[in-house]
Motif scaffolding. Structure first.
Motif, PDB file in Angstrom:
ATOM      1  N   ASN A 273     -29.272  13.447 -46.980  1.00 45.77           N
ATOM      2  CA  ASN A 273     -30.424  13.301 -47.870  1.00 45.77           C
ATOM      3  C   ASN A 273     -30.057  13.235 -49.349  1.00 45.77           C
ATOM      4  OD1 ASN A 273     -32.732  13.104 -46.199  1.00 45.77           O
ATOM      5  ND2 ASN A 273     -32.437  15.232 -45.616  1.00 45.77           N
TER       6      ASN A 273
ATOM      7  N   LYS B 294     -30.461  10.146 -51.656  1.00 48.64           N
ATOM      8  CA  LYS B 294     -31.839   9.713 -51.916  1.00 48.64           C
ATOM      9  C   LYS B 294     -32.373  10.198 -53.250  1.00 48.64           C
ATOM     10  CE  LYS B 294     -33.002   9.411 -47.072  1.00 48.64           C
ATOM     11  NZ  LYS B 294     -33.910   9.810 -46.011  1.00 48.64           N
TER      12      LYS B 294
ATOM     13  N   MET C 107     -26.626   1.579 -58.375  1.00 51.68           N
ATOM     14  CA  MET C 107     -27.404   0.788 -57.431  1.00 51.68           C
ATOM     15  C   MET C 107     -26.907  -0.645 -57.312  1.00 51.68           C
ATOM     16  SD  MET C 107     -31.302   1.577 -58.039  1.00 51.68           S
ATOM     17  CE  MET C 107     -31.999   3.131 -57.604  1.00 51.68           C
TER      18      MET C 107
ATOM     19  N   PHE D 135     -25.109  -1.479 -54.299  1.00 53.49           N
ATOM     20  CA  PHE D 135     -25.741  -1.175 -53.024  1.00 53.49           C
ATOM     21  C   PHE D 135     -26.354  -2.401 -52.364  1.00 53.49           C
ATOM     22  CE2 PHE D 135     -26.196   3.613 -52.832  1.00 53.49           C
ATOM     23  CZ  PHE D 135     -25.128   3.804 -53.692  1.00 53.49           C
ATOM     24  N   LEU D 136     -25.537  -3.388 -52.136  1.00 53.96           N
ATOM     25  CA  LEU D 136     -26.031  -4.617 -51.523  1.00 53.96           C
ATOM     26  C   LEU D 136     -25.708  -4.643 -50.042  1.00 53.96           C
ATOM     27  CD1 LEU D 136     -24.919  -7.059 -54.343  1.00 53.96           C
ATOM     28  CD2 LEU D 136     -27.212  -6.229 -53.918  1.00 53.96           C
ATOM     29  N   THR D 137     -24.460  -4.334 -49.723  1.00 54.85           N
ATOM     30  CA  THR D 137     -24.029  -4.264 -48.324  1.00 54.85           C
ATOM     31  C   THR D 137     -23.134  -3.022 -48.192  1.00 54.85           C
ATOM     32  OG1 THR D 137     -22.014  -5.492 -48.773  1.00 54.85           O
ATOM     33  CG2 THR D 137     -23.928  -6.795 -48.104  1.00 54.85           C
ATOM     34  N   PRO D 138     -22.944  -2.530 -46.957  1.00 56.40           N
ATOM     35  CA  PRO D 138     -22.037  -1.381 -46.813  1.00 56.40           C
ATOM     36  C   PRO D 138     -20.640  -1.704 -47.339  1.00 56.40           C
ATOM     37  CG  PRO D 138     -23.307  -1.674 -44.808  1.00 56.40           C
ATOM     38  CD  PRO D 138     -23.607  -2.867 -45.684  1.00 56.40           C
TER      39      PRO D 138
ATOM     40  N   LYS E 283     -26.866   4.262 -44.801  1.00 54.89           N
ATOM     41  CA  LYS E 283     -28.235   4.071 -44.308  1.00 54.89           C
ATOM     42  C   LYS E 283     -29.138   3.496 -45.392  1.00 54.89           C
ATOM     43  CE  LYS E 283     -30.335   6.535 -41.051  1.00 54.89           C
ATOM     44  NZ  LYS E 283     -30.884   7.670 -40.312  1.00 54.89           N
ATOM     45  N   MET E 284     -28.905   3.933 -46.619  1.00 63.20           N
ATOM     46  CA  MET E 284     -29.725   3.428 -47.722  1.00 63.20           C
ATOM     47  C   MET E 284     -29.518   1.939 -47.935  1.00 63.20           C
ATOM     48  SD  MET E 284     -29.718   6.250 -50.708  1.00 63.20           S
ATOM     49  CE  MET E 284     -30.624   5.317 -51.922  1.00 63.20           C
ATOM     50  N   VAL E 285     -28.305   1.499 -47.688  1.00 59.03           N
ATOM     51  CA  VAL E 285     -27.973   0.097 -47.915  1.00 59.03           C
ATOM     52  C   VAL E 285     -28.373  -0.764 -46.724  1.00 59.03           C
ATOM     53  CG1 VAL E 285     -26.096  -1.499 -48.428  1.00 59.03           C
ATOM     54  CG2 VAL E 285     -26.012   0.815 -49.303  1.00 59.03           C
ATOM     55  N   GLU E 286     -28.061  -0.260 -45.535  1.00 56.25           N
ATOM     56  CA  GLU E 286     -28.204  -1.075 -44.335  1.00 56.25           C
ATOM     57  C   GLU E 286     -29.443  -0.736 -43.516  1.00 56.25           C
ATOM     58  OE1 GLU E 286     -26.266  -3.504 -43.981  1.00 56.25           O
ATOM     59  OE2 GLU E 286     -26.552  -4.176 -41.916  1.00 56.25           O
ATOM     60  N   GLY E 287     -29.805   0.527 -43.504  1.00 53.52           N
ATOM     61  CA  GLY E 287     -30.981   0.946 -42.761  1.00 53.52           C
ATOM     62  C   GLY E 287     -30.754   1.058 -41.270  1.00 53.52           C
TER      63      GLY E 287
ATOM     64  N   ASN F 299     -33.365  -2.944 -52.506  1.00 44.24           N
ATOM     65  CA  ASN F 299     -32.209  -3.842 -52.532  1.00 44.24           C
ATOM     66  C   ASN F 299     -32.592  -5.169 -51.844  1.00 44.24           C
ATOM     67  OD1 ASN F 299     -31.896  -3.531 -49.770  1.00 44.24           O
ATOM     68  ND2 ASN F 299     -29.928  -2.496 -49.870  1.00 44.24           N
ATOM     69  N   PRO F 300     -31.732  -6.173 -51.843  1.00 46.36           N
ATOM     70  CA  PRO F 300     -32.139  -7.478 -51.282  1.00 46.36           C
ATOM     71  C   PRO F 300     -32.530  -7.430 -49.800  1.00 46.36           C
ATOM     72  CG  PRO F 300     -30.200  -7.753 -52.645  1.00 46.36           C
ATOM     73  CD  PRO F 300     -30.411  -6.283 -52.499  1.00 46.36           C
ATOM     74  N   LYS F 301     -32.167  -6.355 -49.126  1.00 48.10           N
ATOM     75  CA  LYS F 301     -32.566  -6.234 -47.713  1.00 48.10           C
ATOM     76  C   LYS F 301     -33.895  -5.509 -47.564  1.00 48.10           C
ATOM     77  CE  LYS F 301     -28.083  -6.507 -45.614  1.00 48.10           C
ATOM     78  NZ  LYS F 301     -26.952  -5.775 -45.058  1.00 48.10           N
TER      79      LYS F 301
ATOM     80  N   MET G 226     -34.390  -2.362 -48.593  1.00 47.21           N
ATOM     81  CA  MET G 226     -34.238  -0.905 -48.484  1.00 47.21           C
ATOM     82  C   MET G 226     -34.677  -0.260 -49.795  1.00 47.21           C
ATOM     83  SD  MET G 226     -33.133  -0.823 -45.478  1.00 47.21           S
ATOM     84  CE  MET G 226     -32.901   0.939 -45.357  1.00 47.21           C
ATOM     85  N   VAL G 227     -35.552   0.728 -49.695  1.00 47.90           N
ATOM     86  CA  VAL G 227     -36.058   1.383 -50.906  1.00 47.90           C
ATOM     87  C   VAL G 227     -34.979   2.302 -51.472  1.00 47.90           C
ATOM     88  CG1 VAL G 227     -37.865   2.859 -51.867  1.00 47.90           C
ATOM     89  CG2 VAL G 227     -38.402   1.320 -49.964  1.00 47.90           C
ATOM     90  N   LEU G 228     -34.626   2.049 -52.727  1.00 50.23           N
ATOM     91  CA  LEU G 228     -33.598   2.873 -53.358  1.00 50.23           C
ATOM     92  C   LEU G 228     -34.203   3.873 -54.348  1.00 50.23           C
ATOM     93  CD1 LEU G 228     -30.771   0.252 -54.031  1.00 50.23           C
ATOM     94  CD2 LEU G 228     -31.030   1.772 -52.102  1.00 50.23           C
TER      95      LEU G 228
ATOM     96  N   TYR H 213     -38.015  11.829 -49.908  1.00 53.55           N
ATOM     97  CA  TYR H 213     -36.900  11.774 -48.954  1.00 53.55           C
ATOM     98  C   TYR H 213     -37.214  10.844 -47.775  1.00 53.55           C
ATOM     99  CZ  TYR H 213     -34.349  15.675 -51.105  1.00 53.55           C
ATOM    100  OH  TYR H 213     -33.627  16.478 -51.966  1.00 53.55           O
TER     101      TYR H 213
ATOM    102  N   VAL I 221     -37.234   6.876 -49.659  1.00 52.58           N
ATOM    103  CA  VAL I 221     -35.935   6.337 -50.087  1.00 52.58           C
ATOM    104  C   VAL I 221     -35.005   6.227 -48.875  1.00 52.58           C
ATOM    105  CG1 VAL I 221     -33.917   6.714 -51.563  1.00 52.58           C
ATOM    106  CG2 VAL I 221     -36.195   7.253 -52.415  1.00 52.58           C
ATOM    107  N   GLY I 222     -34.410   5.055 -48.736  1.00 48.34           N
ATOM    108  CA  GLY I 222     -33.518   4.829 -47.601  1.00 48.34           C
ATOM    109  C   GLY I 222     -34.238   4.196 -46.420  1.00 48.34           C
TER     110      GLY I 222
ATOM    111  N   ASN J 158     -29.679  -8.240 -57.513  1.00 46.27           N
ATOM    112  CA  ASN J 158     -29.258  -7.071 -56.731  1.00 46.27           C
ATOM    113  C   ASN J 158     -30.432  -6.242 -56.235  1.00 46.27           C
ATOM    114  OD1 ASN J 158     -29.953  -5.468 -58.981  1.00 46.27           O
ATOM    115  ND2 ASN J 158     -28.300  -4.052 -58.526  1.00 46.27           N
TER     116      ASN J 158
END
Lengths: 201, 188
Positions: free
Chosen positions: A96, A99, A108, A111-114, A172-176, B38-40, B42-44, B59, B62-63, B120
């Motif tokens: 966590n 986040k 940030m 934070f585009l791809t892993p 996880k934040m990047v890829e989900g 982000n471009p996918k 995902m909430v940052l 929490y 985000v993510g 980005n």
């Protein structure tokens, strides 16, 4: 039963050891405590730190100020004691942390791809820690995994669990997607002189 | 020399801290729900207004992917458009609240570019249309009631006019009958 034991001698040794960490990392601890237990628990954690012989006020943390590295470990241990957390819960805490992390917001752009994220972890580590070296050993884009090694940072095993969760949180934040992290080699287990983490996403 | 460098670093770190608190205050101050993805998708980052509007914890948001908080298919569509066209203005959609209930919103989005690196991510802001939609429903209901009243009035009107016409016809008939009666009387 406490999962993370620490002796008075180890605490003092840790607090006098060289190496500093950016305040932003300690701020994520504060956010975690407040979220999980509110002001009351924050006071309890601070009391725990006082009992360890190293009082600390979370409210005075400055994001970009540097603090002794031992302070970070003591903070985690005190939190684990107050909330009676086991290894999995410490890992979840680490998950966590990104986040709410100021450092994550600051970086940030990566934070585009892993792959792009983990390629930057070494330099990000250097900017926010004056000790230890985090290196990406390999990234396999097709198989969606990476191996990271942490050298010269052997304060306490609690940080291994926390870091494992932190890497999961970042990915996880990047890829989900579903992310896993396992510490394949650990200094504290006598397996190597470094820590090696294996991540899949 | 070392001291000079150290002072420079210290000043820079202080500047970053100040900038961070400024951004944080600005982000927290606005009553408009905002987030950065982000471009996918995902909430940052989210602001307190977004947290309050959706009822989710920071929490939890985000993510997660933005599509988890928007009407099915809309997040992907708007994100694709903003990444292609740089900005999206006034797209109506729905934000999902924790538990039950949705919030009708107008979405504004702007892509974020970094020099030499390209796009980005994107900022999203949402304007709550709940009150506007409530007023729209109110206006529709009032219009409907008004139309019903008008119809009723027309009905009454038609009836009244019908009666008047009948009265005139009856009057004419009476007059005719009177005339005929007079005729009969004369013949007798």
């Amino acid at each position: 039963m406490l999962h993370y034991e620490i002796t008075k001698e180890a605490i003092n040794e840790m607090m006098n050891a060289p190496g500093e960490v950016c305040g932003a990392t300690l701020k994520t601890d504060k956010d975690f405590i407040l979220k999980k237990g509110g002001e009351e628990k924050l006071k309890e954690v601070e009391k725990e730190l006082e009992e360890m012989g190293h009082p600390f006020s979370y409210k005075k943390i400055e994001n970009m100020k540097f603090y002794p590295w031992g302070r970070r470990v003591l903070s985690l241990v005190a939190i684990s004691r107050v909330f009676k957390m086991d290894r999995e819960e410490i890992k979840e805490m680490g998950m966590n942390a990104p986040k709410k992390s100021f450092l994550v917001k600051l970086f940030m752009r990566y934070f585009l791809t892993p792959e792009s994220t983990f390629k930057k972890v070494s330099s990000l580590w250097r900017q926010h820690h004056t000790i230890g070296r985090l290196e990406v050993i390999r990234i396999n884009k097709e198989e969606r995994n990476t191996s990271l090694r942490l050298y010269n940072l052997n304060f306490h095993p609690i940080f291994c669990d926390y870091l494992c969760g932190y890497f999961i949180g970042i990915a996880k934040m990047v890829e989900g997607s579903q992310v896993t992290c396992e510490e394949k080699k650990c200094f504290f287990k006598g397996e190597s002189f470094f820590h090696e983490f294996f991540l899949t996403w | 020399m070392v001291n000079e460098e150290e002072n420079k670093v210290k000043t820079l770190l202080e500047d970053i801290s100040l900038l961070e608190s400024y951004i944080q205050e600005l982000f927290s101050f606005t009553p408009l729900p905002l987030c950065f993805v982000n471009p996918k998708g995902m909430v940052l980052e989210v602001n307190p207004a977004f947290v309050k509007a959706t009822g989710y914890d920071e929490y939890d948001i985000v993510g997660e992917n933005l599509k988890a908080f928007m009407k099915e298919g809309d997040a992907e569509k708007i994100l694709k458009e903003v990444l292609e066209k740089d900005s999206v203005k006034g797209k109506e959609t729905v934000i999902k609240k924790k538990g039950e209930g949705d919030i009708p919103v107008t979405t504004f989005a702007k892509s974020r570019k970094i020099k030499g690196e390209g796009v980005n991510g994107a900022f999203f802001s949402f304007f709550d249309l709940t009150q506007v939609k409530e007023k729209e429903i109110e206006v529709k209901e009032t219009n409907k009631k008004l139309e019903e009243k008008m119809e009723e009035m027309e009905k009454i009107n038609r009836l009244t006019i019908g009666r008047e016409v009948k009265m005139v016809e009856l009057k004419e008939e009476i007059e005719n009958l009177k005339k005929e009666l007079k005729k009969y009387k004369k013949e007798e």
